[in-house]
Write a protein that holds these residues in place. Structure first.
Motif, PDB file in Angstrom:
ATOM      1  N   LEU A   1       0.852  -1.194   0.000  1.00 13.73           N
ATOM      2  CA  LEU A   1       0.000   0.000   0.000  1.00 13.73           C
ATOM      3  C   LEU A   1       0.883   1.238   0.000  1.00 13.73           C
ATOM      4  O   LEU A   1       1.916   1.275   0.670  1.00 13.73           O
ATOM      5  N   SER A   2       0.450   2.268  -0.721  1.00 20.78           N
ATOM      6  CA  SER A   2       1.262   3.487  -0.775  1.00 20.78           C
ATOM      7  C   SER A   2       1.156   4.262   0.530  1.00 20.78           C
ATOM      8  O   SER A   2       0.170   4.162   1.256  1.00 20.78           O
ATOM      9  N   GLY A   3       2.192   5.045   0.831  1.00 16.82           N
ATOM     10  CA  GLY A   3       2.178   5.890   2.017  1.00 16.82           C
ATOM     11  C   GLY A   3       2.183   5.091   3.305  1.00 16.82           C
ATOM     12  O   GLY A   3       2.914   4.102   3.457  1.00 16.82           O
ATOM     13  N   ASP A   4       1.331   5.507   4.235  1.00 15.51           N
ATOM     14  CA  ASP A   4       1.230   4.877   5.547  1.00 15.51           C
ATOM     15  C   ASP A   4      -0.105   4.156   5.665  1.00 15.51           C
ATOM     16  O   ASP A   4      -1.132   4.654   5.190  1.00 15.51           O
ATOM     17  N   THR A   5      -0.118   3.010   6.314  1.00 17.52           N
ATOM     18  CA  THR A   5      -1.336   2.195   6.422  1.00 17.52           C
ATOM     19  C   THR A   5      -2.422   2.857   7.262  1.00 17.52           C
ATOM     20  O   THR A   5      -3.585   2.456   7.189  1.00 17.52           O
ATOM     21  N   GLY A   6      -2.079   3.865   8.052  1.00 16.51           N
ATOM     22  CA  GLY A   6      -3.066   4.503   8.913  1.00 16.51           C
ATOM     23  C   GLY A   6      -3.481   5.877   8.454  1.00 16.51           C
ATOM     24  O   GLY A   6      -4.189   6.586   9.174  1.00 16.51           O
ATOM     25  N   PHE A   7      -3.081   6.269   7.233  1.00 16.07           N
ATOM     26  CA  PHE A   7      -3.383   7.627   6.765  1.00 16.07           C
ATOM     27  C   PHE A   7      -4.031   7.559   5.390  1.00 16.07           C
ATOM     28  O   PHE A   7      -3.353   7.366   4.387  1.00 16.07           O
ATOM     29  N   TYR A   8      -5.371   7.707   5.341  1.00 21.28           N
ATOM     30  CA  TYR A   8      -6.132   7.649   4.099  1.00 21.28           C
ATOM     31  C   TYR A   8      -5.679   6.475   3.226  1.00 21.28           C
ATOM     32  O   TYR A   8      -5.358   6.621   2.052  1.00 21.28           O
TER      33      TYR A   8
ATOM     34  N   HIS B   1      -9.017  12.814  -2.583  1.00 25.56           N
ATOM     35  CA  HIS B   1      -8.727  11.696  -3.483  1.00 25.56           C
ATOM     36  C   HIS B   1     -10.004  10.911  -3.776  1.00 25.56           C
ATOM     37  O   HIS B   1     -10.544  10.221  -2.921  1.00 25.56           O
ATOM     38  N   GLY B   2     -10.511  11.054  -4.990  1.00 21.44           N
ATOM     39  CA  GLY B   2     -11.651  10.271  -5.430  1.00 21.44           C
ATOM     40  C   GLY B   2     -12.984  10.680  -4.848  1.00 21.44           C
ATOM     41  O   GLY B   2     -13.954   9.929  -4.930  1.00 21.44           O
ATOM     42  N   LYS B   3     -13.085  11.849  -4.231  1.00 21.49           N
ATOM     43  CA  LYS B   3     -14.369  12.250  -3.662  1.00 21.49           C
ATOM     44  C   LYS B   3     -14.464  13.765  -3.614  1.00 21.49           C
ATOM     45  O   LYS B   3     -13.457  14.475  -3.623  1.00 21.49           O
ATOM     46  N   GLU B   4     -15.705  14.247  -3.537  1.00 23.13           N
ATOM     47  CA  GLU B   4     -15.938  15.689  -3.448  1.00 23.13           C
ATOM     48  C   GLU B   4     -15.983  16.101  -1.981  1.00 23.13           C
ATOM     49  O   GLU B   4     -16.817  15.622  -1.213  1.00 23.13           O
ATOM     50  N   VAL B   5     -15.064  16.938  -1.584  1.00 26.99           N
ATOM     51  CA  VAL B   5     -14.975  17.385  -0.195  1.00 26.99           C
ATOM     52  C   VAL B   5     -14.815  18.898  -0.188  1.00 26.99           C
ATOM     53  O   VAL B   5     -14.094  19.468  -1.007  1.00 26.99           O
ATOM     54  N   ASP B   6     -15.485  19.559   0.748  1.00 21.24           N
ATOM     55  CA  ASP B   6     -15.326  20.999   0.904  1.00 21.24           C
ATOM     56  C   ASP B   6     -14.057  21.278   1.703  1.00 21.24           C
ATOM     57  O   ASP B   6     -13.794  20.625   2.702  1.00 21.24           O
ATOM     58  N   PHE B   7     -13.281  22.250   1.268  1.00 20.43           N
ATOM     59  CA  PHE B   7     -12.013  22.529   1.946  1.00 20.43           C
ATOM     60  C   PHE B   7     -11.766  24.012   2.190  1.00 20.43           C
ATOM     61  O   PHE B   7     -10.874  24.373   2.962  1.00 20.43           O
ATOM     62  N   ILE B   8     -12.525  24.899   1.558  1.00 20.13           N
ATOM     63  CA  ILE B   8     -12.275  26.337   1.674  1.00 20.13           C
ATOM     64  C   ILE B   8     -12.402  26.788   3.125  1.00 20.13           C
ATOM     65  O   ILE B   8     -11.551  27.537   3.645  1.00 20.13           O
ATOM     66  N   GLN B   9     -13.453  26.375   3.796  1.00 24.27           N
ATOM     67  CA  GLN B   9     -13.650  26.784   5.188  1.00 24.27           C
ATOM     68  C   GLN B   9     -12.512  26.295   6.071  1.00 24.27           C
ATOM     69  O   GLN B   9     -12.072  27.002   6.985  1.00 24.27           O
ATOM     70  N   THR B  10     -11.999  25.101   5.790  1.00 23.44           N
ATOM     71  CA  THR B  10     -10.857  24.570   6.549  1.00 23.44           C
ATOM     72  C   THR B  10      -9.616  25.416   6.318  1.00 23.44           C
ATOM     73  O   THR B  10      -8.903  25.770   7.266  1.00 23.44           O
ATOM     74  N   VAL B  11      -9.350  25.751   5.067  1.00 22.24           N
ATOM     75  CA  VAL B  11      -8.188  26.593   4.745  1.00 22.24           C
ATOM     76  C   VAL B  11      -8.332  27.960   5.391  1.00 22.24           C
ATOM     77  O   VAL B  11      -7.359  28.535   5.908  1.00 22.24           O
TER      78      VAL B  11
ATOM     79  N   GLY C   1      -5.738  13.559  -6.295  1.00 23.82           N
ATOM     80  CA  GLY C   1      -5.608  12.260  -6.941  1.00 23.82           C
ATOM     81  C   GLY C   1      -6.460  12.127  -8.179  1.00 23.82           C
ATOM     82  O   GLY C   1      -6.007  11.643  -9.205  1.00 23.82           O
ATOM     83  N   SER C   2      -7.717  12.545  -8.109  1.00 18.96           N
ATOM     84  CA  SER C   2      -8.606  12.397  -9.248  1.00 18.96           C
ATOM     85  C   SER C   2      -8.270  13.425 -10.327  1.00 18.96           C
ATOM     86  O   SER C   2      -7.752  14.508 -10.043  1.00 18.96           O
ATOM     87  N   ALA C   3      -8.561  13.079 -11.572  1.00 18.02           N
ATOM     88  CA  ALA C   3      -8.248  13.955 -12.701  1.00 18.02           C
ATOM     89  C   ALA C   3      -8.965  15.292 -12.551  1.00 18.02           C
ATOM     90  O   ALA C   3     -10.155  15.341 -12.241  1.00 18.02           O
TER      91      ALA C   3
ATOM     92  N   GLY D   1      -2.183  14.764 -11.001  1.00 21.66           N
ATOM     93  CA  GLY D   1      -1.754  13.435 -10.573  1.00 21.66           C
ATOM     94  C   GLY D   1      -1.872  13.244  -9.071  1.00 21.66           C
ATOM     95  O   GLY D   1      -2.646  13.917  -8.391  1.00 21.66           O
ATOM     96  N   LEU D   2      -1.105  12.280  -8.544  1.00 19.60           N
ATOM     97  CA  LEU D   2      -1.080  12.017  -7.106  1.00 19.60           C
ATOM     98  C   LEU D   2      -0.256  13.102  -6.430  1.00 19.60           C
ATOM     99  O   LEU D   2       0.919  12.912  -6.119  1.00 19.60           O
ATOM    100  N   CYS D   3      -0.900  14.225  -6.214  1.00 16.80           N
ATOM    101  CA  CYS D   3      -0.210  15.426  -5.740  1.00 16.80           C
ATOM    102  C   CYS D   3      -0.621  15.720  -4.299  1.00 16.80           C
ATOM    103  O   CYS D   3      -1.759  15.500  -3.900  1.00 16.80           O
ATOM    104  N   THR D   4       0.335  16.213  -3.529  1.00 13.31           N
ATOM    105  CA  THR D   4       0.072  16.623  -2.153  1.00 13.31           C
ATOM    106  C   THR D   4       0.316  18.124  -2.043  1.00 13.31           C
ATOM    107  O   THR D   4       1.330  18.630  -2.527  1.00 13.31           O
ATOM    108  N   LEU D   5      -0.632  18.831  -1.399  1.00 16.19           N
ATOM    109  CA  LEU D   5      -0.517  20.280  -1.259  1.00 16.19           C
ATOM    110  C   LEU D   5      -0.372  20.665   0.204  1.00 16.19           C
ATOM    111  O   LEU D   5      -0.990  20.064   1.079  1.00 16.19           O
ATOM    112  N   LEU D   6       0.411  21.680   0.447  1.00 17.17           N
ATOM    113  CA  LEU D   6       0.390  22.394   1.721  1.00 17.17           C
ATOM    114  C   LEU D   6      -0.040  23.816   1.403  1.00 17.17           C
ATOM    115  O   LEU D   6       0.609  24.512   0.620  1.00 17.17           O
ATOM    116  N   ILE D   7      -1.153  24.246   1.990  1.00 21.20           N
ATOM    117  CA  ILE D   7      -1.643  25.618   1.800  1.00 21.20           C
ATOM    118  C   ILE D   7      -1.413  26.376   3.091  1.00 21.20           C
ATOM    119  O   ILE D   7      -1.911  25.980   4.152  1.00 21.20           O
TER     120      ILE D   7
END
Length: 417
Positions: A81-88, A136-146, A157-159, A207-213
């Motif tokens: 499995l990619s990354g860590d088994t306990g993180f998404y 990754h693969g789902k619609e999630v709201d993030f603006i309020q979190t940022v 992850g998703s195109a 692609g499989l990209c990770t962001l820090l905002i």
């Protein structure tokens, strides 16, 4: 059924390169007599000199377990499995599938290095003080979190998800944040770019990209409530802040609430409901074109991207919405009982709060009680007075009285009363 000495290891292999794998993961993989995982993961672990072993290119939990069930000759199976088994990670679903279908078979998780840990190290920053969101693969709201956090990590992850992130940041007026985008992390062609949303191109976040905002000025306000003067109002009626405060309290919103705000007006109740939690989804239902535009502007102003704006008249437009856990009715255009019926049909335990200003609406509500649509309602009449200056004196001016009618919800929400 699997014999007790069989072990299936769920191995987090980090970013994908051999150098990024932990010693524990490497040793575990060497000890396995069969490996399963996505093709790129199987290729990344390579093969030991002089040793060949079966490999299955598969990532779906049910198919992985079916393969293990058919091949009892493999005593130690490694699932990569990619990354860590306990993180998404897919580890949770695979482990559950194994335990349900292969009684007595041991499951062991081997942790790995996640993409956010790696990116934080490359950027020479910490991650324990950051919010974490997976798109990754789902619609999630993030603006309020940022908006509320100095640091937010996003997993893409998703195109097209990178392009959507940039568009949303700009839509909500957040070009002041700094976006760090890391792709192909740990590989020779690793790419990390940084800049404001307007400086970056969608290709930088693909692609499989990770962001820090990083947000230099996160919102520090706690609680959902906002003063009336902060909203854009136009000529559209708005629920006053004192009434909103009581109405939101009566809704008893939960962590993953789905709220229907029917007759949303300026969107003031929608905004405050959305501000109660980052995972709350609000459907603001309104038919007035001017009001719809005000809801859009207020959603942007308060960065409450948990609000979905629904144009049309209730109850017709409600039929296509997700079942509500909570229903607020600020305006019903004479369709109160039909709106209640629609919500209750979708969820018999829906929590309901109605604001009634006219006696005609109160009459409709009482008819709904008689017809069983509102069970054991709690009714409060709220009359608010506000001070105004008159020369050197301060006089109180009364607002229109409002009936707040609440009903429904499960026993836990009602405090088991």
């Amino acid at each position: 059924m699997c014999e007790k000495e069989r072990v299936i290891f769920l191995v987090g292999i980090g970013m994908g390169t051999e150098e990024g794998m932990t010693v524990q993961a490497e040793r575990c993989i060497r000890s396995c007599d069969c490996l399963i995982g996505a093709q790129r993961m199987l290729e990344s672990v390579g093969s030991e000199e002089g040793k060949t072993r079966p490999m299955l290119a598969e990532y779906r939990p049910a198919e992985i377990v079916s393969y293990a069930e058919r091949h009892k000759e493999y005593r130690r199976i490694g699932v990569l499995l990619s990354g860590d088994t306990g993180f998404y990670s897919g580890a949770k679903k695979i482990a559950s599938e194994i335990r349900d279908r292969m009684k007595g078979c041991t499951v062991e998780l081997i942790p790995g290095i996640s993409s956010i840990v790696y990116l934080a190290a490359r950027l020479e920053t910490s991650w324990e003080d950051a919010a974490l969101v997976s798109l990754h693969g789902k619609e999630v709201d993030f603006i309020q979190t940022v908006d509320r956090n100095r640091k937010t990590f996003l997993l893409l992850g998703s195109a097209g998800s990178g392009e959507k992130v940039l568009e949303r940041l700009l839509e909500y007026g957040m070009d002041h944040v700094t976006v760090h985008a890391g792709s192909r992390l740990s590989y020779e062609d690793e790419k990390i770019v940084s800049g404001r949303p307007s400086d970056l191109a969608p290709d930088d976040l693909e692609g499989l990209c990770t962001l820090l905002i990083e947000n230099p000025n996160p919102s520090e306000q706690t609680g959902p409530h906002v003063g009336d003067e902060a909203f854009l109002r136009g000529k559209v009626p708005m629920t006053k802040e004192e009434v909103r405060a009581v109405s939101i309290a009566r809704l008893r919103l939960t962590e993953n609430a789905v709220v229907w705000d029917v007759g949303a007006g300026t969107g003031s109740v929608s905004v405050e409901a959305a501000r109660c939690g980052n995972r709350i989804r609000v459907y603001a239902v309104e038919k007035n074109p001017e009001a719809l535009e005000l809801i859009r502007e207020n959603r942007r102003r308060f960065r409450t991207d948990g609000i979905r704006i629904i144009s049309g008249e209730a109850p017709e437009v409600l039929k296509a919405l997700d079942p509500p856990t909570h229903l607020f009715i600020g305006g019903s255009s004479g369709n109160l009982k039909e709106i209640l019926s629609c919500a209750i049909e979708k969820n018999g335990q829906v929590r309901i709060v109605i604001n009634a200003i006219s006696l005609e609406t109160v009459k409709e509500a009482m008819e709904a009680v008689e017809e069983g649509l509102l069970n054991h309602p709690e009714i409060t009449q709220l009359t608010v007075s506000r001070s105004r200056e008159l020369g050197r004196y301060h006089m109180m001016t009364g607002q229109n009285p409002v009936y707040i009618i609440s009903s429904g919800g499960n026993s836990a929400e009602r405090g088991n009363t």
